[in-house]
Scaffold this motif. Structure first.
Motif, PDB file in Angstrom:
ATOM      1  N   ILE A 181       3.800   4.880   2.640  1.00  9.98           N
ATOM      2  CA  ILE A 181       5.213   4.698   2.293  1.00  9.98           C
ATOM      3  C   ILE A 181       5.341   4.336   0.807  1.00  9.98           C
ATOM      4  N   ALA A 182       4.486   3.441   0.327  1.00  5.18           N
ATOM      5  CA  ALA A 182       4.516   3.061  -1.091  1.00  5.18           C
ATOM      6  C   ALA A 182       4.281   4.282  -1.977  1.00  5.18           C
ATOM      7  N   GLY A 183       3.322   5.106  -1.601  1.00  4.59           N
ATOM      8  CA  GLY A 183       3.037   6.310  -2.378  1.00  4.59           C
ATOM      9  C   GLY A 183       4.218   7.260  -2.431  1.00  4.59           C
ATOM     10  N   LEU A 184       4.912   7.397  -1.298  1.00  4.23           N
ATOM     11  CA  LEU A 184       6.089   8.266  -1.254  1.00  4.23           C
ATOM     12  C   LEU A 184       7.219   7.709  -2.118  1.00  4.23           C
ATOM     13  N   ILE A 185       7.305   6.382  -2.189  1.00  5.42           N
ATOM     14  CA  ILE A 185       8.326   5.740  -3.032  1.00  5.42           C
ATOM     15  C   ILE A 185       7.960   5.891  -4.507  1.00  5.42           C
ATOM     16  N   GLY A 186       6.661   5.909  -4.792  1.00  7.70           N
ATOM     17  CA  GLY A 186       6.205   6.055  -6.173  1.00  7.70           C
ATOM     18  C   GLY A 186       5.599   4.795  -6.753  1.00  7.70           C
ATOM     19  N   GLU A 245       0.434  -3.564  -2.594  1.00 13.29           N
ATOM     20  CA  GLU A 245      -0.473  -4.701  -2.585  1.00 13.29           C
ATOM     21  C   GLU A 245      -0.232  -5.414  -1.264  1.00 13.29           C
ATOM     22  N   ILE A 246      -1.220  -5.351  -0.365  1.00 17.96           N
ATOM     23  CA  ILE A 246      -1.066  -5.928   0.972  1.00 17.96           C
ATOM     24  C   ILE A 246      -1.050  -7.444   0.862  1.00 17.96           C
ATOM     25  N   ARG A 247      -0.028  -8.062   1.481  1.00 16.67           N
ATOM     26  CA  ARG A 247       0.047  -9.524   1.456  1.00 16.67           C
ATOM     27  C   ARG A 247      -0.042 -10.136   2.838  1.00 16.67           C
ATOM     28  N   THR A 248       0.195  -9.350   3.889  1.00 12.75           N
ATOM     29  CA  THR A 248       0.045  -9.858   5.257  1.00 12.75           C
ATOM     30  C   THR A 248      -0.627  -8.785   6.101  1.00 12.75           C
ATOM     31  N   GLU A 249      -1.681  -9.172   6.776  1.00 14.28           N
ATOM     32  CA  GLU A 249      -2.413  -8.280   7.676  1.00 14.28           C
ATOM     33  C   GLU A 249      -2.548  -9.024   8.990  1.00 14.28           C
ATOM     34  N   ALA A 250      -1.706  -8.695   9.975  1.00 18.66           N
ATOM     35  CA  ALA A 250      -1.708  -9.411  11.251  1.00 18.66           C
ATOM     36  C   ALA A 250      -1.628  -8.396  12.386  1.00 18.66           C
ATOM     37  N   ASP A 251      -1.863  -8.857  13.603  1.00 18.43           N
ATOM     38  CA  ASP A 251      -1.798  -7.964  14.763  1.00 18.43           C
ATOM     39  C   ASP A 251      -0.413  -7.357  14.934  1.00 18.43           C
ATOM     40  N   GLU A 252       0.640  -8.156  14.638  1.00 16.72           N
ATOM     41  CA  GLU A 252       1.994  -7.686  14.912  1.00 16.72           C
ATOM     42  C   GLU A 252       2.660  -6.968  13.735  1.00 16.72           C
ATOM     43  N   LEU A 253       2.084  -7.082  12.519  1.00 13.78           N
ATOM     44  CA  LEU A 253       2.663  -6.366  11.381  1.00 13.78           C
ATOM     45  C   LEU A 253       1.705  -6.337  10.200  1.00 13.78           C
ATOM     46  N   ARG A 254       1.954  -5.384   9.291  1.00 12.27           N
ATOM     47  CA  ARG A 254       1.302  -5.341   7.979  1.00 12.27           C
ATOM     48  C   ARG A 254       2.429  -5.336   6.972  1.00 12.27           C
ATOM     49  N   GLU A 255       2.249  -6.089   5.898  1.00 13.03           N
ATOM     50  CA  GLU A 255       3.304  -6.187   4.903  1.00 13.03           C
ATOM     51  C   GLU A 255       2.694  -6.066   3.517  1.00 13.03           C
ATOM     52  N   GLY A 256       3.360  -5.278   2.694  1.00 11.05           N
ATOM     53  CA  GLY A 256       2.887  -5.106   1.332  1.00 11.05           C
ATOM     54  C   GLY A 256       4.049  -5.057   0.364  1.00 11.05           C
ATOM     55  N   THR A 257       3.770  -5.430  -0.861  1.00 10.25           N
ATOM     56  CA  THR A 257       4.766  -5.331  -1.918  1.00 10.25           C
ATOM     57  C   THR A 257       4.356  -4.202  -2.842  1.00 10.25           C
ATOM     58  N   CYS A 258       5.337  -3.597  -3.457  1.00  8.69           N
ATOM     59  CA  CYS A 258       5.017  -2.646  -4.508  1.00  8.69           C
ATOM     60  C   CYS A 258       6.083  -2.716  -5.577  1.00  8.69           C
ATOM     61  N   HIS A 259       5.660  -2.508  -6.794  1.00  8.52           N
ATOM     62  CA  HIS A 259       6.527  -2.631  -7.954  1.00  8.52           C
ATOM     63  C   HIS A 259       6.577  -1.278  -8.660  1.00  8.52           C
ATOM     64  N   SER A 260       7.771  -0.803  -8.915  1.00 11.87           N
ATOM     65  CA  SER A 260       7.933   0.422  -9.684  1.00 11.87           C
ATOM     66  C   SER A 260       8.700   0.058 -10.954  1.00 11.87           C
ATOM     67  N   ALA A 261       8.858   1.025 -11.827  1.00  6.05           N
ATOM     68  CA  ALA A 261       9.617   0.786 -13.058  1.00  6.05           C
ATOM     69  C   ALA A 261      11.064   0.414 -12.738  1.00  6.05           C
ATOM     70  N   LYS A 262      11.560   0.865 -11.578  1.00  2.37           N
ATOM     71  CA  LYS A 262      12.955   0.628 -11.216  1.00  2.37           C
ATOM     72  C   LYS A 262      13.180  -0.672 -10.444  1.00  2.37           C
ATOM     73  N   GLY A 263      12.133  -1.199  -9.805  1.00  4.47           N
ATOM     74  CA  GLY A 263      12.322  -2.429  -9.035  1.00  4.47           C
ATOM     75  C   GLY A 263      11.201  -2.696  -8.059  1.00  4.47           C
ATOM     76  N   ASP A 264      11.411  -3.709  -7.222  1.00  2.00           N
ATOM     77  CA  ASP A 264      10.402  -4.171  -6.275  1.00  2.00           C
ATOM     78  C   ASP A 264      10.791  -3.802  -4.847  1.00  2.00           C
ATOM     79  N   TYR A 265       9.770  -3.528  -4.044  1.00  2.00           N
ATOM     80  CA  TYR A 265       9.949  -3.170  -2.640  1.00  2.00           C
ATOM     81  C   TYR A 265       9.062  -4.064  -1.788  1.00  2.00           C
ATOM     82  N   ILE A 306       7.459  -3.658   1.943  1.00  2.00           N
ATOM     83  CA  ILE A 306       7.255  -2.668   3.005  1.00  2.00           C
ATOM     84  C   ILE A 306       6.554  -3.353   4.171  1.00  2.00           C
ATOM     85  N   THR A 307       7.149  -3.244   5.353  1.00  2.00           N
ATOM     86  CA  THR A 307       6.571  -3.859   6.554  1.00  2.00           C
ATOM     87  C   THR A 307       6.391  -2.773   7.604  1.00  2.00           C
TER      88      THR A 307
END
Length: 106
Positions: free
Chosen positions: A18-23, A27-47, A49-50
């Motif tokens: 998903i991050a790659g498709l956004i551009g 950076e994975i910040r949570t790796e758990a059985d019920e979810l994975r969560e990552g942040t990504c920063h582009s020139a336009k802003g921050d995302y 992704i869960t």
């Protein structure tokens, strides 16, 4: 006849894809059985992704997130949080629907 996302694409439930498709690069910040969560920063802003291994876990997460409010781009087993204009821009690339969640104070 089945309903398809109007964008015509559906991103797989993987943070890095998903991050790659956004551009941006996740950076994975949570790796758990019920979810994975990552942040990504582009020139336009921050995302934020869960992704979820099951749709029901996403629904539970969205229910909890509704206490805080916010705007999310939501697909099958994933949700992206960012400024509304960034979500609108990302939607043609990753699909999903934009959902405005009301906070508890609303």
């Amino acid at each position: 006849m089945t309903a398809a996302p109007s964008a015509g694409v559906v991103a797989p439930a993987k943070v890095e894809v998903i991050a790659g498709l956004i551009g941006c690069e996740a950076e994975i910040r949570t790796e758990a059985d019920e979810l994975r969560e990552g942040t990504c920063h582009s020139a336009k802003g921050d995302y934020l992704i869960t992704t979820f291994p099951e749709e029901r876990l996403k629904l539970t997460w969205l229910d909890a997130a509704s206490l805080y409010g916010g705007t999310y781009l939501v697909g099958t087993r994933w949700a992206v949080s960012a400024k509304a204009n960034l979500l609108k821009e990302a939607r043609p690339r990753i699909g999903g629907t934009i959902q405005q969640l009301r906070g508890a104070s609303s």
